[in-house]
Design an enzyme around this catalytic site. Structure first.
Site, PDB file in Angstrom:
ATOM      1  N   CYS A   1       0.848  -1.202   0.000  1.00  0.00           N
ATOM      2  CA  CYS A   1       0.000   0.000   0.000  1.00  0.00           C
ATOM      3  C   CYS A   1       0.882   1.250   0.000  1.00  0.00           C
ATOM      4  O   CYS A   1       0.577   2.254  -0.649  1.00  0.00           O
ATOM      5  CB  CYS A   1      -0.910   0.038   1.233  1.00  0.00           C
ATOM      6  SG  CYS A   1      -1.933  -1.424   1.465  1.00  0.00           S
ATOM      7  N   LYS A   2       1.973   1.141   0.740  1.00  0.00           N
ATOM      8  CA  LYS A   2       2.902   2.267   0.866  1.00  0.00           C
ATOM      9  C   LYS A   2       3.539   2.591  -0.490  1.00  0.00           C
ATOM     10  O   LYS A   2       3.814   3.759  -0.781  1.00  0.00           O
ATOM     11  CB  LYS A   2       3.978   1.888   1.888  1.00  0.00           C
ATOM     12  CG  LYS A   2       4.746   3.041   2.440  1.00  0.00           C
ATOM     13  CD  LYS A   2       5.753   2.567   3.461  1.00  0.00           C
ATOM     14  CE  LYS A   2       6.800   3.637   3.664  1.00  0.00           C
ATOM     15  NZ  LYS A   2       8.089   3.121   4.062  1.00  0.00           N
TER      16      LYS A   2
END
Lengths: 162, 205
Positions: free
Chosen positions: B80-81
């Site tokens: 997600c990062k």
């Protein structure tokens, strides 16, 4: 027999996992059956707890490399006179993944063991005492991550007098 | 010993059978009107109202007329990062065309930590605090990141699970932007239906 059961359970979990469509597969971590632990009053006992992580998944080690990652933690609750003196985690394996090729993560995958050191005072009464615990982990595969989960574990410690 | 193994194997077979039947029934039965299952293409995105990190409340339907990239994520999720800076760029690049990026944080932690993380990542789009109910309505979002691309009429164009290439994300954004906004009251088929009802009523008089 314990190994056979562990293996069969792992196969069962693997089959279930593969039966699910990509993106619907959920990570699995199972603990091998834990036998009765013998502990001498006034002594210590080392117990290896064996875990197996489902194929293609990994979980953060106890010491992940970034603050934002959730470490794997084993919590054991013993009943007096048995005490948990120490929990020793294996070192994580440094791995880089396609989603983050420049950032190595410290993870466990496949099989790993956590060692617990149990003690009982010399004055401990002989008997069998339950220890309950849980392993909390947060798993990912090569493209996605899954919410933190816990699995419960339980075993008996038999304290014997010298 | 042999008997135990046979019993265990039989048990495994029975359980797998039950799970297969359960999954089949789950796929074929009728679910509630807002819970997404199976193929979500062209299905109306369930509306929701969630708090933002800065204390506002936003509804998905507030963005009707704009394409929405709805990204479920969490601070503990490395893939997600990776996507977040892409979403920042995509919001800058396609915002003028009518795209809105909405992040839905699925962390079970205090908003301040999520806000600090989002700030560190330079997030320039609204981040909402997700709930189990919204996750459930979107098909029980367990894998993160999961992203829904929603067209200007509030219908899901596509869904992606796990990290994609940035080029794939941009392709999906373009698909969501491609749709023309049809306000509900002006949709031709709806207008026709209303006219038909009026004609029938007129004829009955």
């Amino acid at each position: 027999m314990k190994r056979l059961l562990f293996g069969l359970t792992a196969c069962f979990v693997a089959v279930l996992s593969l039966a699910q469509a990509p993106g619907e597969r959920l990570p699995s971590v199972i603990v091998a059956p834990i036998g009765n632990v013998q502990l001498r009053a006034g002594g210590t006992a080392d117990l290896a707890l064996d875990f197996r992580i489902g194929t293609d998944f990994h979980i953060n080690s106890n010491k992940p490399r970034a603050d934002y990652l959730i470490p794997t933690v084993l919590k054991l609750n013993s009943q007096e006179p048995v005490a948990v003196a120490d929990v020793k985690y294996p070192a994580g394996e440094d791995m880089a993944f396609s989603f983050s090729p420049n950032e190595k993560l410290s993870v466990y995958s496949g099989d790993f063991s956590i060692n617990a050191v149990l003690t009982a005072p010399a004055s401990a009464a002989a008997g069998t005492y339950p220890v309950k615990g849980e392993l909390r982990f947060q798993a990912c595969d090569r493209s996605a991550c899954y919410p933190p989960r816990s699995i419960a574990l339980q075993f008996q410690v038999t304290v014997v007098k010298k | 010993m042999k008997r135990n193994v046979v019993v265990f194997v039989m048990l495994v077979v029975v359980v797998i059978g039950m799970l297969s039947v359960g999954r089949y029934l789950d796929r074929t039965r009728t679910h509630g009107p807002t819970k997404l299952v199976g193929n979500v293409h062209n299905v109306p995105a369930p509306d929701f109202e969630l708090p933002t990190l800065d204390g506002r409340r936003l509804k998905l339907s507030d963005f009707r007329g704009q394409a929405v990239l709805l990204n479920f994520w969490a601070t503990w999720c490395p893939p997600c990062k990776i996507e977040m800076p892409w979403f920042v760029d995509i919001q800058k690049q396609y915002g003028k065309d009518g795209l809105v990026v909405l992040g839905v944080a699925m962390d079970d932690t205090e908003a301040a930590k999520i806000a600090a993380f989002a700030h560190e990542m330079g997030v320039n789009y609204p981040v909402l605090l997700g709930t189990d109910q919204v996750s459930d309505e979107y098909g029980d979002v367990q894998s993160l990141p999961t992203t829904f691309y929603i067209d200007r009429n509030g219908n899901i164009v596509t869904k992606s699970v796990g990290l994609l290439d940035r080029a794939e994300i941009e392709d999906d954004v373009k698909k969501a932007l491609d749709s023309k906004y049809k306000p509900a009251t002006l949709q031709p088929d709806r207008v026709q239906a209303v006219l038909k009802v009026a004609q029938v009523k007129e004829a009955k008089r």
